[in-house]
Design an enzyme around this catalytic site. Sequence first.
Site, mmCIF file in Angstrom:
data_model
loop_
_atom_site.group_PDB
_atom_site.id
_atom_site.type_symbol
_atom_site.label_atom_id
_atom_site.label_comp_id
_atom_site.label_asym_id
_atom_site.label_seq_id
_atom_site.Cartn_x
_atom_site.Cartn_y
_atom_site.Cartn_z
ATOM 1 N N THR A 231 10.386 23.107 -39.673
ATOM 2 C CA THR A 231 9.328 22.105 -39.773
ATOM 3 C C THR A 231 9.867 20.748 -39.338
ATOM 4 O OG1 THR A 231 9.814 21.319 -42.018
ATOM 5 C CG2 THR A 231 8.367 23.250 -41.811
ATOM 6 N N ASP A 232 8.972 19.905 -38.833
ATOM 7 C CA ASP A 232 9.331 18.498 -38.722
ATOM 8 C C ASP A 232 9.521 17.980 -40.144
ATOM 9 O OD1 ASP A 232 9.840 15.961 -37.756
ATOM 10 O OD2 ASP A 232 8.100 15.933 -36.424
ATOM 11 N N TRP A 233 10.256 16.894 -40.290
ATOM 12 C CA TRP A 233 10.635 16.421 -41.623
ATOM 13 C C TRP A 233 9.388 16.002 -42.413
ATOM 14 C CZ3 TRP A 233 14.156 18.470 -39.149
ATOM 15 C CH2 TRP A 233 15.476 18.529 -39.583
ATOM 16 N N GLY A 234 9.134 16.726 -43.503
ATOM 17 C CA GLY A 234 7.941 16.477 -44.308
ATOM 18 C C GLY A 234 6.713 17.157 -43.757
ATOM 19 N N GLY A 235 6.880 18.048 -42.789
ATOM 20 C CA GLY A 235 5.757 18.633 -42.077
ATOM 21 C C GLY A 235 5.214 19.912 -42.665
#
Length: 802
Positions: A231-235
């Site tokens: 995932t993208d960070w926090g995604g």
Amino acid sequence: MGKLKYIELIDKMTLEEKASLMSGKDYWQSQDIEHLGIFSMFLADGPHGIRKQAVSSQQMGLNRGIPATCYPTEATVANSWNEDLGEWVGSYLGKEAVSQKVNVLLGPGLNMKRNPLCGRNFEYFSEDPFLAGKLAAAYVRGIQSQGISACVKHFCAKNQEERSMSIDTIIDERALREIYLTAFEIAVKEGSTKALMSSYNKLNGTYTNENTHIMLDILRGEWDYSGCVITDWGGSNDRVKGLIAGNELEMPSNNGETDRIIVNAVKSGELDEAILDSCVDRLLDLTFTTEKIFDKGHVSFDIEKHHRISQKMAEESIVLLKNDEGILPINFDKKVAVIGDFARDARYQGSGSSRVNPTILDSTLECFDESGIRSVGYAPGFKRYGQCSKKLMKEACDLATKANVVLLYLGLDEATETQGLDRTSMSLPRNQVDLLEQLYSVNKNIVVILSSGAAIEMPWIGMAKGLLHGYLGGQAGARAILRVISGDVNPSGKLAETYPINYIDVPSSTNFPGKEVSVEYRESLFIGYRYFDTNNIDVLFPFGFGLSYTTFEYSNLRVEEDCVLFDVTNSGAYPGMEICQLYIGCESKLIFRPKKELKGFKKIFINPGDTKRVRIPFDDKTFRYFNIKTDSWEIESSNYNVFIGASISDIRLTGSLYVLGTDAPLPYNSVDLPSYFNGRVGNVSSSEFEKLLGYKPPESKWDRKKDLEYNDTLSQCRYARSLLARFAYWCIVFTHWFLKKISRRNEANLIMMSVYNMPFRGIARMTGGSISMGMLDGILLIVNGHFFKGINKFLKERKKNR
């Protein structure tokens, strides 16, 4: 599901251990299980240089990185059109990653330049998926040749920064396949990337990392991808849905909260443990295959050598856009005045997660002596962040009167092009244009040297005899530009994106960015040159354009079943490199498509008077289109025009070839889609777009009457029932305004990126478990007008979280 590679190791794990591997250990590391011999991977930002933060990996934020070579950005290297150079860049990035014990390098970025105002365009290659995909595959091969993994990002259709963590991208299936997925397909199939990052946004109603259509049907099904998705960070939104779609690793850490969700989902039957095992298996493969390289011990890199490599990359990527009266290169008998703040402090990279702490940083002023160019002095001329200064302007004009030629360094500042924000216009700052106007009144021999990572408007171009675009050339970019100005290097870069005359000419200008719930890609296939060329619309600089100090002639085209062959002669006086471009256009009008599309390219070096035979092969993408009725790639039986050009609008040779197709049914009724069949998509109606989609798109505006939820943004607190929440919103707005007012634009940008456009779930996902989803439920109760109930919920969940 195929046979698991690490089945014996997985069988030794408890359910809780399997779940723990699915999220990060901290902000930059994956989880380890030491008693089973599973070690943490380190993941670092790195599209154009390693940003491994110098502080502990447990600390959040965009912290300063350990010194690393800052190479030219992807938008810059794309102008080289050189796959070999891309692979070279990748190999040196990989070497430095190994030296810093980085397992996964988060790059290259592969999103399309749908709109020139996207704040992160400096980090992406092109508006064309074929060019972008070929260069990305080269980067990936180079990075992974060193034993670590690249991580191609952001999958997919992430083409704006505002509200990027929650915006719903509405796009028709054909445009999705042909424009927004093709580059990823090339990177997966030809680059064999081991890792891929899912994007923040929704795609047609579903978050990308939960979207089984793109994640399972296409990525793992059609493309046979067996690597790891991060995932993208926090995604991460719904963790279980993400795993079912095959998104293995959630970053950063959430202190085990989603691990418990996974365990409970398996126990309840919501998640098949076999799916979890497959995800664990793919993550283990990434871990073990990237860990081997570190068994050899510490590997250092030659700082000076890598700096010179960065310079070579910049030299080959610089684009000469204008050269009236042969003002460049500068003769040694000419006296030059060096003007512009960017000459003193080079603008050499973008801002945000890709910001590199360079090992060396060349300065234009310090490199002048070795260039052989005679300088009469330097004047800043303007203030970097837009403030007007008549004093600086006068000093610059006084200096310009003493010179034969003015070298004027202009561009966009660091706070204008950055992650998390989109630009508000395509203009240069007014104070820079005012300076150019004043200089022109005292000296007509002006060469503008531009520094920016994206297209800009140039209503002032008539005042420049020469225009040299360095884009963002990395830490050695300043010296590279001087070598082009002096003639030591013959410029060979060509634009990987179109420069429109005005922003309103861009077909997506009326649908960018999505401000509330969704953004509609009503222009479909017709982005960039596909729109301008099809409609014969004048542009400032066309796709593929770039001048040289020499000239090239094309001749003797032969079109064969599998390739084109032709001759290129250097008819000028300088040795140089030419980028030959192959475009294909279908003569049939039964299916709408652009007039011509890039399907191949070749960069060659030729000495004066020499001729080289060039061969550009056809491949599986040369004649295909995606048919929405058959849900597959098809070929239309037709005569195809073959164009060989020096740019999209400078076609030197033409030919044709009849191709036998697949006899698929026609996917469209032209009566229903007149805008698409004539290519005039600048103002497509909602009803016609609905017919293209095949369904009614969701309402694009917020429902201001409903309670705010996890995926609503903090900016929506302006509509909250709670007076406290509305007050908090106005505090955010005031803080942003005040920071801009006192010229602290980087901090102001951070407010917009990290607070204003953050969805509520991001508060939990980005705080490393400090705030749990239960605590977030309490916050949302407060926001929605239930203050005491919310406070009680928050405190109870906080105690539980501790």
